[in-house]
Design an enzyme around this catalytic site. Structure first.
Site, PDB file in Angstrom:
ATOM      1  N   THR A  99      -2.698   0.450  -4.367  1.00  0.00           N
ATOM      2  CA  THR A  99      -3.457   2.421  -3.956  1.00  0.00           C
ATOM      3  C   THR A  99      -4.614   2.486  -4.419  1.00  0.00           C
ATOM      4  O   THR A  99      -5.242   2.109  -5.242  1.00  0.00           O
ATOM      5  CB  THR A  99      -2.654   2.768  -3.809  1.00  0.00           C
ATOM      6  OG1 THR A  99      -2.557   3.703  -2.688  1.00  0.00           O
ATOM      7  CG2 THR A  99      -2.139   3.591  -5.066  1.00  0.00           C
ATOM      8  N   ARG A 115     -13.870  11.478  -0.540  1.00  0.00           N
ATOM      9  CA  ARG A 115     -13.059  12.148   0.433  1.00  0.00           C
ATOM     10  C   ARG A 115     -13.861  13.681   1.344  1.00  0.00           C
ATOM     11  O   ARG A 115     -14.156  14.157   1.952  1.00  0.00           O
ATOM     12  CB  ARG A 115     -11.858  12.023   0.535  1.00  0.00           C
ATOM     13  CG  ARG A 115     -11.697  12.752   3.067  1.00  0.00           C
ATOM     14  CD  ARG A 115     -10.081  11.799   2.899  1.00  0.00           C
ATOM     15  NE  ARG A 115      -9.862  10.560   3.042  1.00  0.00           N
ATOM     16  CZ  ARG A 115      -8.796   9.775   2.612  1.00  0.00           C
ATOM     17  NH1 ARG A 115      -8.236  10.640   2.321  1.00  0.00           N
ATOM     18  NH2 ARG A 115      -8.439   9.469   2.367  1.00  0.00           N
ATOM     19  N   HIS A 170      -9.715  18.796  -6.579  1.00  0.00           N
ATOM     20  CA  HIS A 170      -8.580  17.016  -5.873  1.00  0.00           C
ATOM     21  C   HIS A 170      -7.284  17.445  -7.269  1.00  0.00           C
ATOM     22  O   HIS A 170      -6.276  17.606  -6.846  1.00  0.00           O
ATOM     23  CB  HIS A 170      -9.352  16.199  -6.463  1.00  0.00           C
ATOM     24  CG  HIS A 170      -8.695  14.818  -6.067  1.00  0.00           C
ATOM     25  ND1 HIS A 170      -7.389  14.046  -7.195  1.00  0.00           N
ATOM     26  CD2 HIS A 170      -7.892  14.196  -4.982  1.00  0.00           C
ATOM     27  CE1 HIS A 170      -6.726  13.449  -6.886  1.00  0.00           C
ATOM     28  NE2 HIS A 170      -7.480  13.251  -5.376  1.00  0.00           N
ATOM     29  N   ASP A 212      -0.503   5.203   0.883  1.00  0.00           N
ATOM     30  CA  ASP A 212      -0.666   6.058   2.043  1.00  0.00           C
ATOM     31  C   ASP A 212      -0.310   5.517   3.177  1.00  0.00           C
ATOM     32  O   ASP A 212      -0.977   5.361   3.627  1.00  0.00           O
ATOM     33  CB  ASP A 212      -1.472   7.079   1.393  1.00  0.00           C
ATOM     34  CG  ASP A 212      -1.805   7.286   0.329  1.00  0.00           C
ATOM     35  OD1 ASP A 212      -0.881   9.104   0.462  1.00  0.00           O
ATOM     36  OD2 ASP A 212      -2.210   7.914  -1.053  1.00  0.00           O
ATOM     37  N   LYS A 252     -11.244  12.056  -3.788  1.00  0.00           N
ATOM     38  CA  LYS A 252     -12.400  13.216  -4.203  1.00  0.00           C
ATOM     39  C   LYS A 252     -13.362  12.882  -3.805  1.00  0.00           C
ATOM     40  O   LYS A 252     -14.271  13.562  -3.118  1.00  0.00           O
ATOM     41  CB  LYS A 252     -12.007  12.638  -5.580  1.00  0.00           C
ATOM     42  CG  LYS A 252     -11.542  13.299  -7.103  1.00  0.00           C
ATOM     43  CD  LYS A 252     -11.851  12.997  -8.235  1.00  0.00           C
ATOM     44  CE  LYS A 252     -11.622  11.574  -8.698  1.00  0.00           C
ATOM     45  NZ  LYS A 252     -10.046  11.402  -8.960  1.00  0.00           N
ATOM     46  N   GLY A 265      -9.837   7.753  -1.204  1.00  0.00           N
ATOM     47  CA  GLY A 265     -10.247   8.198  -2.052  1.00  0.00           C
ATOM     48  C   GLY A 265      -9.919   9.318  -1.746  1.00  0.00           C
ATOM     49  O   GLY A 265     -10.975  10.156  -0.917  1.00  0.00           O
ATOM     50  N   LYS A 294      -5.397  20.383  -5.193  1.00  0.00           N
ATOM     51  CA  LYS A 294      -4.298  19.128  -4.301  1.00  0.00           C
ATOM     52  C   LYS A 294      -3.379  18.421  -4.583  1.00  0.00           C
ATOM     53  O   LYS A 294      -2.292  18.791  -4.050  1.00  0.00           O
ATOM     54  CB  LYS A 294      -5.843  18.632  -3.149  1.00  0.00           C
ATOM     55  CG  LYS A 294      -5.152  18.258  -2.509  1.00  0.00           C
ATOM     56  CD  LYS A 294      -5.081  16.796  -2.979  1.00  0.00           C
ATOM     57  CE  LYS A 294      -4.472  15.227  -2.095  1.00  0.00           C
ATOM     58  NZ  LYS A 294      -4.927  14.322  -3.044  1.00  0.00           N
ATOM     59  N   ASP A 349      -1.325  -0.406   6.238  1.00  0.00           N
ATOM     60  CA  ASP A 349      -1.714   0.514   7.789  1.00  0.00           C
ATOM     61  C   ASP A 349      -2.767   0.868   7.971  1.00  0.00           C
ATOM     62  O   ASP A 349      -2.815   1.538   8.925  1.00  0.00           O
ATOM     63  CB  ASP A 349      -0.642   1.225   7.042  1.00  0.00           C
ATOM     64  CG  ASP A 349      -1.516   2.991   6.076  1.00  0.00           C
ATOM     65  OD1 ASP A 349      -2.102   2.546   5.591  1.00  0.00           O
ATOM     66  OD2 ASP A 349      -1.722   3.506   6.792  1.00  0.00           O
ATOM     67  N   ASP A 362       0.984  -1.508   0.137  1.00  0.00           N
ATOM     68  CA  ASP A 362       0.476  -0.211   0.215  1.00  0.00           C
ATOM     69  C   ASP A 362       1.072   1.481   0.190  1.00  0.00           C
ATOM     70  O   ASP A 362       1.968   1.320   0.528  1.00  0.00           O
ATOM     71  CB  ASP A 362      -1.319   0.318   1.074  1.00  0.00           C
ATOM     72  CG  ASP A 362      -1.612   0.654   1.634  1.00  0.00           C
ATOM     73  OD1 ASP A 362      -2.224   1.710   0.876  1.00  0.00           O
ATOM     74  OD2 ASP A 362      -1.569   1.690   2.657  1.00  0.00           O
TER      75      ASP A 362
HETATM   76  C1  XBP Z   1      -5.049   6.462   0.920  1.00  0.00           C
HETATM   77  C2  XBP Z   1      -6.368   7.198  -0.134  1.00  0.00           C
HETATM   78  C3  XBP Z   1      -5.726   8.286  -0.611  1.00  0.00           C
HETATM   79  C4  XBP Z   1      -4.870   9.442  -0.245  1.00  0.00           C
HETATM   80  C5  XBP Z   1      -5.622  10.650  -1.234  1.00  0.00           C
HETATM   81  O1  XBP Z   1      -5.671   4.822   0.255  1.00  0.00           O
HETATM   82  O2  XBP Z   1      -7.474   6.787   0.628  1.00  0.00           O
HETATM   83  O3  XBP Z   1      -6.911   8.870  -1.169  1.00  0.00           O
HETATM   84  O4  XBP Z   1      -5.772   9.577   1.227  1.00  0.00           O
HETATM   85  O5  XBP Z   1      -5.152   9.883  -1.838  1.00  0.00           O
HETATM   86  P1  XBP Z   1      -3.792   4.101   0.663  1.00  0.00           P
HETATM   87  P2  XBP Z   1      -5.113  10.883  -3.407  1.00  0.00           P
HETATM   88  O6  XBP Z   1      -3.726   3.810   1.776  1.00  0.00           O
HETATM   89  O7  XBP Z   1      -4.670   2.881  -0.056  1.00  0.00           O
HETATM   90  O8  XBP Z   1      -3.372   3.909  -0.329  1.00  0.00           O
HETATM   91  O9  XBP Z   1      -6.251  11.761  -3.613  1.00  0.00           O
HETATM   92  O10 XBP Z   1      -4.845  10.817  -4.730  1.00  0.00           O
HETATM   93  O11 XBP Z   1      -7.111   9.810  -4.110  1.00  0.00           O
END
Ligand code: XBP
Length: 252
Positions: free
Chosen positions: A123, A58, A83, A13, A56, A54, A86, A181, A11
């Site tokens: 991800t 969120r 987005h 983030d 968008k 995600g 951002k 995580d 993963d």
């Molecule tokens: C992380 C997410 C992502 C990021 C933002 O998911 O939920 O939405 O917060 O990324 P993961 P974007 O743990 O699966 O990596 O703004 O690019 O959507």
């Protein structure tokens, strides 16, 4: 016969780096300020917003729950543009080196490469954001598959992104190990029959990780050892390929 470890799937983030608190959150706030919107996502509020995967998705959730009276002509267009802005801020934070990799990540990935273990990314992040992190910290070409964002119909906790990786790599789940995580990520991987190690962070440390084969505070290094939070107490200071091979083969 014990399973042989052939693939590691990461993963992004929160797992490779603490991109949520120090990256995406900060970048959203920068975008709001530039758009003269009087909104600010504190670290606490962001913890609640993380329930929605995600960027968008969120933002849409935030508008519905926290700004119900705010209106715009075209909501979809607004979300896409905000987005995009951002993401520009996020990628410039990465280029400034503001978001380092978590302890042990690079060592383990280099070790995997040296031993011929195949690598992949799964991800919820947008592809350009995921790639930007890899470009500034590792090397995207090390990963055979970078499965990201809108490439599948349903984001985590649905298993689609993991099914996609398995299909692309033509590999059976028993030869793979996942690093996640969050409980959402764990749920996604588990539903795809993948064994998962969870490296918790401040946002996720109290979530339910019952389905994980191991929960630790970090991958760890000799000089910065890991703590085991859940799972058998193995005597190790850090995770390495030999250790992961034992875990996947159920030989310890
Ligand atoms: C992380 C997410 C992502 C990021 C933002 O998911 O939920 O939405 O917060 O990324 P993961 P974007 O743990 O699966 O990596 O703004 O690019 O959507």
């Amino acid at each position: 016969m014990s399973n042989q470890l052939k693939v590691l799937i990461f993963d992004v983030d929160g797992t490779l780096a603490d991109t949520e608190r120090d990256g995406h959150r900060v970048a959203f706030n920068n975008a709001f300020a530039q758009m003269r919107l009087d909104w600010h996502w504190s670290t606490d509020l962001y913890g609640k917003l993380l329930a929605i995967a995600g960027g968008k998705e969120r933002l849409k959730f935030y508008l519905e729950q926290y700004q119900p009276d705010w209106q715009t002509e075209d909501l979809t267009e607004f979300i896409v543009q905000t987005h995009q802005l951002k993401s520009q801020y996020y990628q410039s934070l990465l280029q400034q080196g503001a978001i380092p990799l978590r302890v042990g990540v690079k060592r383990l990935i280099l070790e995997a490469r040296a031993q011929g273990i195949r690598l992949a990314i799964a991800t919820t992040s947008t592809l350009s954001n995921a790639k930007a992190l890899l470009e500034t910290t590792l090397d995207p070409s090390w990963f055979e598959v970078i499965a990201a964002g809108d490439i599948v119909a349903n984001k985590k906790p649905e298993p689609d992104i993991y099914h996609y990786v398995l299909e692309q790599m033509k590999i059976a789940p028993e030869h793979c190990l996942v690093f996640e995580d969050t409980a959402h990520g764990l749920q996604a991987a588990t539903q795809a029959n993948l064994k998962t190690i969870v490296t918790v962070n401040e946002y996720t440390k109290n979530q339910d990780f019952n389905d994980a084969i191991l929960v630790v505070n970090q991958i760890g290094e000799e000089e910065s050892p890991l703590n085991i939070i859940q799972g058998k107490t193995h005597h190790t200071k850090y995770l390495n390929i030999n250790y992961l091979q034992k875990i996947i083969g159920n030989r310890e």
